[in-house]
Each structure stands twice: as structure tokens, then as C-alpha cells.
Design a protein around this motif. Structure first.
Motif, PDB file in Angstrom:
ATOM      1  N   ILE A   1       1.028  -1.101   0.113  1.00  0.00           N
ATOM      2  CA  ILE A   1       0.083   0.025   0.098  1.00  0.00           C
ATOM      3  C   ILE A   1       0.767   1.325   0.097  1.00  0.00           C
ATOM      4  CG2 ILE A   1      -0.046   0.040   2.618  1.00  0.00           C
ATOM      5  CD1 ILE A   1      -3.027   1.089   2.211  1.00  0.00           C
ATOM      6  N   PRO A   2       0.455   2.425  -0.836  1.00  0.00           N
ATOM      7  CA  PRO A   2       1.555   3.380  -0.753  1.00  0.00           C
ATOM      8  C   PRO A   2       1.937   3.806   0.389  1.00  0.00           C
ATOM      9  CG  PRO A   2      -0.138   3.856  -2.539  1.00  0.00           C
ATOM     10  CD  PRO A   2      -0.688   2.457  -1.631  1.00  0.00           C
ATOM     11  N   LEU A   3       3.195   4.238   0.647  1.00  0.00           N
ATOM     12  CA  LEU A   3       3.980   4.529   2.069  1.00  0.00           C
ATOM     13  C   LEU A   3       3.165   5.739   2.699  1.00  0.00           C
ATOM     14  CD1 LEU A   3       6.366   4.587   3.825  1.00  0.00           C
ATOM     15  CD2 LEU A   3       7.571   6.070   2.182  1.00  0.00           C
ATOM     16  N   ASN A   4       2.769   5.619   3.851  1.00  0.00           N
ATOM     17  CA  ASN A   4       2.450   6.830   4.678  1.00  0.00           C
ATOM     18  C   ASN A   4       3.310   7.377   5.586  1.00  0.00           C
ATOM     19  OD1 ASN A   4       0.781   8.380   6.876  1.00  0.00           O
ATOM     20  ND2 ASN A   4      -0.200   6.444   7.701  1.00  0.00           N
ATOM     21  N   PRO A   5       3.892   8.784   5.251  1.00  0.00           N
ATOM     22  CA  PRO A   5       4.775   9.302   5.692  1.00  0.00           C
ATOM     23  C   PRO A   5       4.781   9.470   7.230  1.00  0.00           C
ATOM     24  CG  PRO A   5       3.874  10.495   3.837  1.00  0.00           C
ATOM     25  CD  PRO A   5       2.953   9.447   4.007  1.00  0.00           C
TER      26      PRO A   5
ATOM     27  N   GLU B   1       4.678   5.639  -4.970  1.00  0.00           N
ATOM     28  CA  GLU B   1       4.351   6.122  -6.547  1.00  0.00           C
ATOM     29  C   GLU B   1       4.446   7.242  -6.607  1.00  0.00           C
ATOM     30  OE1 GLU B   1      -0.075   5.598  -6.259  1.00  0.00           O
ATOM     31  OE2 GLU B   1       0.514   7.688  -6.099  1.00  0.00           O
ATOM     32  N   SER B   2       5.557   8.040  -5.947  1.00  0.00           N
ATOM     33  CA  SER B   2       5.955   9.463  -6.358  1.00  0.00           C
ATOM     34  C   SER B   2       7.172   9.661  -5.925  1.00  0.00           C
ATOM     35  CB  SER B   2       4.703  10.637  -5.771  1.00  0.00           C
ATOM     36  OG  SER B   2       5.054  10.897  -4.600  1.00  0.00           O
TER      37      SER B   2
ATOM     38  N   ASP C   1       7.943  12.473  -4.270  1.00  0.00           N
ATOM     39  CA  ASP C   1       7.730  12.979  -2.727  1.00  0.00           C
ATOM     40  C   ASP C   1       7.724  11.879  -1.879  1.00  0.00           C
ATOM     41  OD1 ASP C   1       6.767  15.263  -4.133  1.00  0.00           O
ATOM     42  OD2 ASP C   1       4.602  14.882  -3.665  1.00  0.00           O
TER      43      ASP C   1
ATOM     44  N   ARG D   1      -6.784   2.460  -9.327  1.00  0.00           N
ATOM     45  CA  ARG D   1      -6.915   2.805  -7.852  1.00  0.00           C
ATOM     46  C   ARG D   1      -5.505   3.695  -7.372  1.00  0.00           C
ATOM     47  NH1 ARG D   1      -7.175  -1.814  -3.508  1.00  0.00           N
ATOM     48  NH2 ARG D   1      -4.932  -1.915  -4.259  1.00  0.00           N
ATOM     49  N   THR D   2      -4.336   3.046  -7.281  1.00  0.00           N
ATOM     50  CA  THR D   2      -3.269   3.610  -7.043  1.00  0.00           C
ATOM     51  C   THR D   2      -2.220   3.211  -8.050  1.00  0.00           C
ATOM     52  OG1 THR D   2      -3.196   1.519  -5.385  1.00  0.00           O
ATOM     53  CG2 THR D   2      -3.350   3.934  -4.580  1.00  0.00           C
TER      54      THR D   2
ATOM     55  N   VAL E   1      -3.331  10.990   3.773  1.00  0.00           N
ATOM     56  CA  VAL E   1      -3.309  10.888   2.121  1.00  0.00           C
ATOM     57  C   VAL E   1      -2.015  10.185   1.848  1.00  0.00           C
ATOM     58  CG1 VAL E   1      -2.976  12.358   0.178  1.00  0.00           C
ATOM     59  CG2 VAL E   1      -4.388  13.061   1.840  1.00  0.00           C
ATOM     60  N   ILE E   2      -2.311   9.009   1.011  1.00  0.00           N
ATOM     61  CA  ILE E   2      -1.106   8.360   0.572  1.00  0.00           C
ATOM     62  C   ILE E   2      -0.749   8.362  -0.883  1.00  0.00           C
ATOM     63  CG2 ILE E   2      -1.127   6.623   2.641  1.00  0.00           C
ATOM     64  CD1 ILE E   2      -2.795   4.885   0.822  1.00  0.00           C
ATOM     65  N   ALA E   3      -1.803   9.177  -1.545  1.00  0.00           N
ATOM     66  CA  ALA E   3      -1.228   9.148  -3.142  1.00  0.00           C
ATOM     67  C   ALA E   3      -2.301  10.314  -3.600  1.00  0.00           C
ATOM     68  CB  ALA E   3      -1.840   7.860  -3.828  1.00  0.00           C
ATOM     69  N   ARG E   4      -1.635  10.752  -4.538  1.00  0.00           N
ATOM     70  CA  ARG E   4      -2.155  12.122  -5.019  1.00  0.00           C
ATOM     71  C   ARG E   4      -2.620  11.838  -6.671  1.00  0.00           C
ATOM     72  NH1 ARG E   4       0.646  15.897  -5.725  1.00  0.00           N
ATOM     73  NH2 ARG E   4      -0.634  17.735  -5.647  1.00  0.00           N
ATOM     74  N   TYR E   5      -3.731  12.449  -7.101  1.00  0.00           N
ATOM     75  CA  TYR E   5      -3.847  12.209  -9.009  1.00  0.00           C
ATOM     76  C   TYR E   5      -4.551  13.400  -9.211  1.00  0.00           C
ATOM     77  CZ  TYR E   5      -2.989   7.436  -7.238  1.00  0.00           C
ATOM     78  OH  TYR E   5      -2.379   6.449  -6.639  1.00  0.00           O
TER      79      TYR E   5
ATOM     80  N   ARG F   1      -6.831  13.444 -12.160  1.00  0.00           N
ATOM     81  CA  ARG F   1      -8.284  12.725 -12.232  1.00  0.00           C
ATOM     82  C   ARG F   1      -9.000  13.276 -10.842  1.00  0.00           C
ATOM     83  NH1 ARG F   1      -5.779   6.812 -11.097  1.00  0.00           N
ATOM     84  NH2 ARG F   1      -6.417   6.809  -8.721  1.00  0.00           N
TER      85      ARG F   1
ATOM     86  N   GLU G   1      -8.317  13.586  -7.626  1.00  0.00           N
ATOM     87  CA  GLU G   1      -8.610  12.398  -6.716  1.00  0.00           C
ATOM     88  C   GLU G   1      -7.345  12.363  -5.911  1.00  0.00           C
ATOM     89  OE1 GLU G   1     -11.149   9.093  -8.368  1.00  0.00           O
ATOM     90  OE2 GLU G   1      -9.335   8.041  -7.707  1.00  0.00           O
TER      91      GLU G   1
ATOM     92  N   VAL H   1      -5.878   9.368  -2.722  1.00  0.00           N
ATOM     93  CA  VAL H   1      -6.292   8.258  -1.932  1.00  0.00           C
ATOM     94  C   VAL H   1      -5.748   8.232  -0.546  1.00  0.00           C
ATOM     95  CG1 VAL H   1      -5.684   5.628  -2.023  1.00  0.00           C
ATOM     96  CG2 VAL H   1      -6.412   6.697  -4.054  1.00  0.00           C
TER      97      VAL H   1
ATOM     98  N   HIS I   1      -7.969   1.040   1.167  1.00  0.00           N
ATOM     99  CA  HIS I   1      -7.710   2.357   0.657  1.00  0.00           C
ATOM    100  C   HIS I   1      -9.261   2.913   0.411  1.00  0.00           C
ATOM    101  CE1 HIS I   1      -4.591  -0.489  -1.183  1.00  0.00           C
ATOM    102  NE2 HIS I   1      -3.921   0.609  -1.737  1.00  0.00           N
TER     103      HIS I   1
ATOM    104  N   LYS J   1     -10.839   6.062  -2.163  1.00  0.00           N
ATOM    105  CA  LYS J   1     -10.541   7.197  -3.185  1.00  0.00           C
ATOM    106  C   LYS J   1     -11.477   8.224  -2.984  1.00  0.00           C
ATOM    107  CE  LYS J   1     -10.492   5.104  -7.507  1.00  0.00           C
ATOM    108  NZ  LYS J   1     -10.692   4.514  -8.440  1.00  0.00           N
TER     109      LYS J   1
ATOM    110  N   LEU K   1       1.382  14.321   0.599  1.00  0.00           N
ATOM    111  CA  LEU K   1       1.522  12.975   1.308  1.00  0.00           C
ATOM    112  C   LEU K   1       1.729  13.115   2.619  1.00  0.00           C
ATOM    113  CD1 LEU K   1       3.700  10.821  -1.157  1.00  0.00           C
ATOM    114  CD2 LEU K   1       1.220  11.202  -1.238  1.00  0.00           C
TER     115      LEU K   1
END
Lengths: 368, 368
Positions: free
Chosen positions: A86-90, A110-111, A113, A137-138, B261-265, B268, B270, B272, B325, B327, B340
Motif C-alpha cells: 500500500i503506498p507509504l504513509n509518511p 508511487e511518487s 515525494d 486505484r493507486t 493521504v497516501i497518493a495524489r492524482y 483525475r 482524486e 487516495v 484504500h 478514493k 502526502l
């Protein structure tokens, strides 16, 4: 249909059929060996140290989880190769650092950052870059190939990073139905992943590790070209959603909820059980052909001496849930035989959420 | 919008605004006094001994629950007048007997079959007969007046039964929107209940106790003719569903989920968050006017120094959930400001299920 006579079951209770679960575990292990990939089962499905041991006995040493809390739970239970898929939570830097000191930890980003957090680690980790190959989704869109290549090489330069990889979860396979639809998602995803991989510059390119996985494709497909590791989770139990997709047969479903009938309504072909949204979860299955156009939260299974067997009882399904009540549609003849306090054995739409909601379960031997 | 700086919140965390929850508790207590009815709050909403104390401080001494497990929890915490507001489960005879020995216990039945279990009790209980006045979940159809009268008088003859009553949960109020629709459900239900009551033969008739309750009608209506006791639950926290019904204002919502927040889009609109079906539950709100025709599992609230305030952020809502997750649809300007690890504070569609899923919570002072 005779009703389960286990008098020690008083309220809603998760039943795990050990024979089926272990067969599911072994079957996937065999497939991974034959396909020449590593198997890293996703433990979010069961979240149980005890069931985790069944995987270990079948040869599993690497696992995936989707929260730091689960990683801590399994690290404490002796697992030494854990991926946080699951994307890293800082905000969890401190707990992650501690985990990485105690086991081989793989993180997902996934970035660019997220690299700020990696730089603050005092322990080494492996780093997966999540790719979105169509699920939505991610992950970084698979078409952003330059971005992905740059990120992989940036990550590899960090002293904390041992290895870099690509992570895929083709969750769009959950929209499929039948082998050819599953195959289409599988081939498209892996082709896109291969294209991403081909565009990754050196030095990341030649040491790239690829992990992919979702229960439908891992259950039905036989080869995983370009993939080093598969990462399915739900296959240990399966459920109605997986059966509907075509990922499993009825005989593979290894988790049900036993729940007592607390009210009978022959006049509306219904009984009510003590099993609500806090037990089954509000996840449901919609089907054009089944369930009279209603959402289905679970189906009533046929009880056998050692558990349940065969297909669900025709026309018997949960179509409504409040917090503690479940409304079960039933054929008149079955309602006629059913008494207050009888147990129904219900296969949930989504077994992961039922297990997460209930925490506790009873292992039954199952029918061979 | 400034983001919550509480550095000790690392993962998804339930926040309870004490000021709002206590105001909700006191307001309902005042209403019950003015209407001349007893208040028996339904504790399934919070399932917390600590929050239970806030009710006690406001004058509550009688509670409702919907499982034996909850009854045991609150009996252990010192509650001495507990109603099991769910049809009796014969399998729990032994636990019920024990509870009835330790507190004044009220059970709910809805058929003569259930009396077989009552006869096997060695302790005294109060017995409610559940009436279905149009909701269609549990209870005897209000038109079966002869059946209800017979059952009440049969029950009263049992040596274990101290008192007999009628129990109503007009859950069809959850389909209403606005005061006049809520009033219609309220008046129709109470009129039907009065008709049932009028047809109950002596001796049950003259000692009959009537308990009714659901959060929408108890929140919006001022009088409860023919009712001895009201039994709302959700009003301590409220949520998006209640606001949509018109049962509360935005400022009354006392429970949210803080999640990173663990991901930014941005492409779109959004982000996640780490907050999925195991945190928010899969209960949702559908609205013709809001949420772009999507299901809404939660709305993003505006963060203030001591919690959250005002209305939700326009166009910011959770429209998709997997296990861990969420969205979140967000306006571009807000995504631009969001990094993030930032926390979003999300009001869930259904606070009871969020609380049941999370078990744990953080009390914040709230804004006065």
C-alpha cells in the motif's frame, strides 16, 4: 438439509474449513513453483497468525500486508520478509524504521515525494514502485514511462534502498467474469508492465524486481511472463465474488458465517438471522441472473456433518443487512423446516471483510 | 483549509467531538423530559463504556443493546437496566440467564415459539413483543392484532415474566427526507401501534409498556403519543445519512475519521487515503443531487484548530473503497495544497458502522 448441531455456537461465528483452505494454499504454491515465480501471499485476507502457519508449512516465507499494524503483527509472529503493499504513509516513519530493523521490509511508493520519507529511514528497505496498468486505484499510470524510469533510478541512489521493483495489482480483474475475460486483463496488464520495464534506464533496469498479483488472475492463469513474484490473497478462502468471477469453484470456498435464525416470516419467504453489517460487511454481489435483481451479501450453504458442501441452497440468500440483523430470502419448503435458533451457514460475498469484521473464527476439519 | 497538526495521529483514527456528542446527549434527554417519556438510548452506536458514562452523567439509567455481547459489556460496567432490542436467540439461553441474574433485563420476542426459551429461564425478565408497523425487518405485522394480544397474555402468564410491552423500531424513517416525511412515518407508526394496543385483551392491556424509537423521528418530532419510552441510538454522533434525512445539522455530527493521504492524482481530481472498508464500512449514501451520481462513503470536513467545523468541503467525498484504500474526489485547488501524509477529516456515511469497525477512538474537545 439437516442443521448444524454444534451447540457451542451461540451467535454469529466464522467457520474456516481447514481442508479447503490448506488445499487452496497448496494449490497456489504448486502453481507458483510450476510457473517459476515466487509466491508472496497477501495476509490481509485472514490477518491470523494461526492461519499464517498453514502457509509456512506449505513453504511460504515472504508475505504482503496492507497496513503497518498487520506488518507488526506478523513480524512479532516471526515473519522475516514482509511487503507493505500500500503506498507509504509518511506519518508511520517511526514504526516503519523499527520494522525495517527487525525484518526484510519492502515498501511501496508511487511518487518522488515519498522519497523524502525514505531518506529519513535509518534502516535499509526494498522499494516497489506501484504501476497502474488500468485498474485506476493507486500507482503511476503505465504510460508515464519516463517518470517511472526516473523514479526507479532516483530511488536506487538512496543509501537506504537495497533493491527497486515494480508492483502491480490488476484489481480490474474483479470486473471480469470467466477465463477469457480474466485472461484479457492478465495479458493486457503484463504487456503494459513489460513496456514500462523496457523503458526503465540503467542501472535500475537490470536489477528490477517485478511483483504482480490479484486472486482472479493468479487462480486461473498458468504463466506470468515478466513477473518474478505473484501476490494473491483472497484465494485462501475465496467467496461469492470470486466464484462469480470464475476464480474458484463452490468447493473451494473455505470460509462461512454460522448464524442463528432469530425470526421467521413464511408469508414473505424470509427469515432474519443474527448476522448484520458488523459481521458480513456491507460488501455485496450484484448479478443479472441471480438474486432477483437484489444485492446479495451472502448465500446459504448446505450443511453437512463436518461443515458445508456442494452448491448453495437454491434461492436462499441474504438480501438486506442492518447493523446486527440479516434478512435472508428462503424458499417456502426450507422455511417450513427452519426453527428459531437453527443455524444457517452463509458464504459471504467478500470473505476478507467478514474476517476483518469478526477477528475471531472457528476451525473445522471440513469434508475431504 | 489548514491541515490537522496532530502528529500523534499516524493512521486512520476515529475522532469523537466531546462537545457535540454531549450536546446531542443532553438535547435528547431534555426532549424526553419535555415529552414526558423515558429515554433508553441504544448503545450499539458507540459500544463504549467511556461514552456510556456521558449518558449516565446526563441522567440515563436504562439502555438498549442489540447483542448479548454488548449486554455483557455494559452489565460489567455497572449498567443495571438493559434491553436486548433484537429478537431473542434461543442459543444464548445460558448467557441470558446469567445477565438476568445481575441486572433488570428486558428481552424481545415476536412469536409464541420464543416462549419455549423464556420458560427455561431461572431468572425474571421483562418481555417486549416487537411490532412491525411498516418497516418490514422484524416484528409481528401490526395487522395481526389477535395474534399479538394472545402472545402478550400468554407471555404474562409465565412466572419468569415481570412485565409485557410492545417494541417498535420505525426504521422506515431512514427512507424519509425532511420533517414532513419524517412526521408521516412517525404518525403512521404510532397510530398503528395505538391500534395494536387497543386490541390487546386484559390483563396484558392495562399494564402494557410501549417502547419506540429511531433516530430520525426522535430527533425531529416533539411528542410521542401512546409511548412510554423512546429508544434512539445514532443521535450521539449522527452522520451523513442522518444529515441527508434531515435528522441533524452539519454542526451536530460528532464523529469523523482522520486519515492520511497516501497518493495524489491531480489529473483525475482524486487523492487516495489510508481508510478503507475496514474503517469506514461499505455503507454509503446515494443522492440525486450530490456526489455526481456516485455512492458516497464519507465527506471531507473543514479542519479547525480543535477539530472540524461548518459544512463539508464542496466536492470532496469518498466515492470508492477497497479493504484499506479510500478514493477521495477533490477539487483541483485543494489537491494542489494537499501533500502526502496530510490528514483528511472524513465524516462517514454511517457512524455506527465506523465505530463498530474501529473499536478505538480519540476524544477531542471540539469547538464551542
Amino acid at each position: 438439509m439437516t442443521h448444524l448441531q454444534w451447540q457451542h455456537i451461540t451467535g454469529p461465528r466464522v467457520l474456516v474449513d481447514r481442508f479447503r483452505a490448506q488445499r487452496n494454499i497448496q494449490r497456489m504454491q504448486q502453481k507458483a513453483i510450476q510457473a517459476g515465480v515466487q509466491l508472496r501471499p497477501h495476509f490481509k485476507t485472514h490477518q491470523s497468525v494461526e492461519i499464517g502457519r498453514w502457509f509456512r508449512e506449505a513453504g511460504t516465507h515472504a508475505i504482503a500486508v496492507s497496513s503497518v499494524r498487520m506488518a507488526q503483527q506478523f513480524e512479532s509472529a516471526g515473519w522475516r520478509d514482509i511487503m507493505l503493499a500500500i503506498p507509504l504513509n509518511p506519518r508511520e516513519l517511526s514504526a516503519i524504521n523499527q520494522l525495517a530493523g527487525n525484518c526484510s521490509l519492502t515498501l511501496t511508493i508511487e511518487s518522488a515525494d515519498a522519497l523524502d520519507t525514505i531518506r529519513r529511514l535509518s534502516q535499509d528497505v526494498n522499494l516497489m514502485i506501484e504501476i497502474d496498468a488500468g485498474y485506476g486505484r493507486t500507482g503511476i499510470d503505465w504510460q508515464q514511462q519516463r517518470l517511472i524510469s526516473d523514479l526507479a533510478n532516483q530511488a536506487l541512489q538512496l543509501p537506504q534502498v537495497r533493491q527497486v521493483g515494480l508492483l502491480l495489482h490488476a484489481g480490474n480483474s474483479y470486473q471480469a467474469s470467466g477465463d477469457s475475460a480474466i485472461q484479457q486483463v492478465h495479458e493486457e496488464s503484463l504487456q503494459r508492465l513489460a513496456e514500462v520495464k523496457a523503458h526503465i534506464a540503467e542501472p535500475a533496469q537490470s536489477q528490477l524486481f517485478v511483483s504482480a498479483g490479484d486472486t482472479p488472475t493468479c487462480s486461473r492463469m498458468q504463466s506470468f511472463p515478466g513477473v518474478d513474484e505473484i501476490r494473491p490473497g483472497n484465494y485462501v478462502f475465496y467467496d461469492l465474488q470470486q466464484q462469480h468471477i470464475g476464480a474458484c469453484d463452490w468447493d473451494d470456498i473455505a470460509l462461512t458465517l454460522a448464524c442463528p435464525v432469530i425470526a421467521r416470516y413464511p408469508e414473505r419467504n424470509e427469515v432474519v438471522v443474527h448476522a448484520g453489517a458488523v459481521h458480513l460487511s456491507k460488501d455485496y454481489l450484484l448479478s443479472k441472473d441471480r438474486y432477483e435483481g437484489r444485492p446479495c451479501y451472502g448465500q446459504v450453504m448446505q450443511i453437512s456433518e463436518h461443515g458445508w458442501h456442494g452448491k448453495p441452497v437454491d434461492g436462499a440468500f441474504v438480501h438486506g443487512l442492518s447493523q446486527e440483523h440479516g434478512k435472508v430470502r428462503m424458499p417456502p419448503a426450507l422455511i417450513e423446516q427452519t426453527r428459531l435458533g437453527d443455524l444457517l451457514v452463509i458464504a459471504p460475498a467478500h470473505s476478507c471483510l467478514t474476517m476483518a469484521a469478526m477477528h475471531d473464527f472457528m476451525i473445522i476439519q471440513g469434508t475431504r
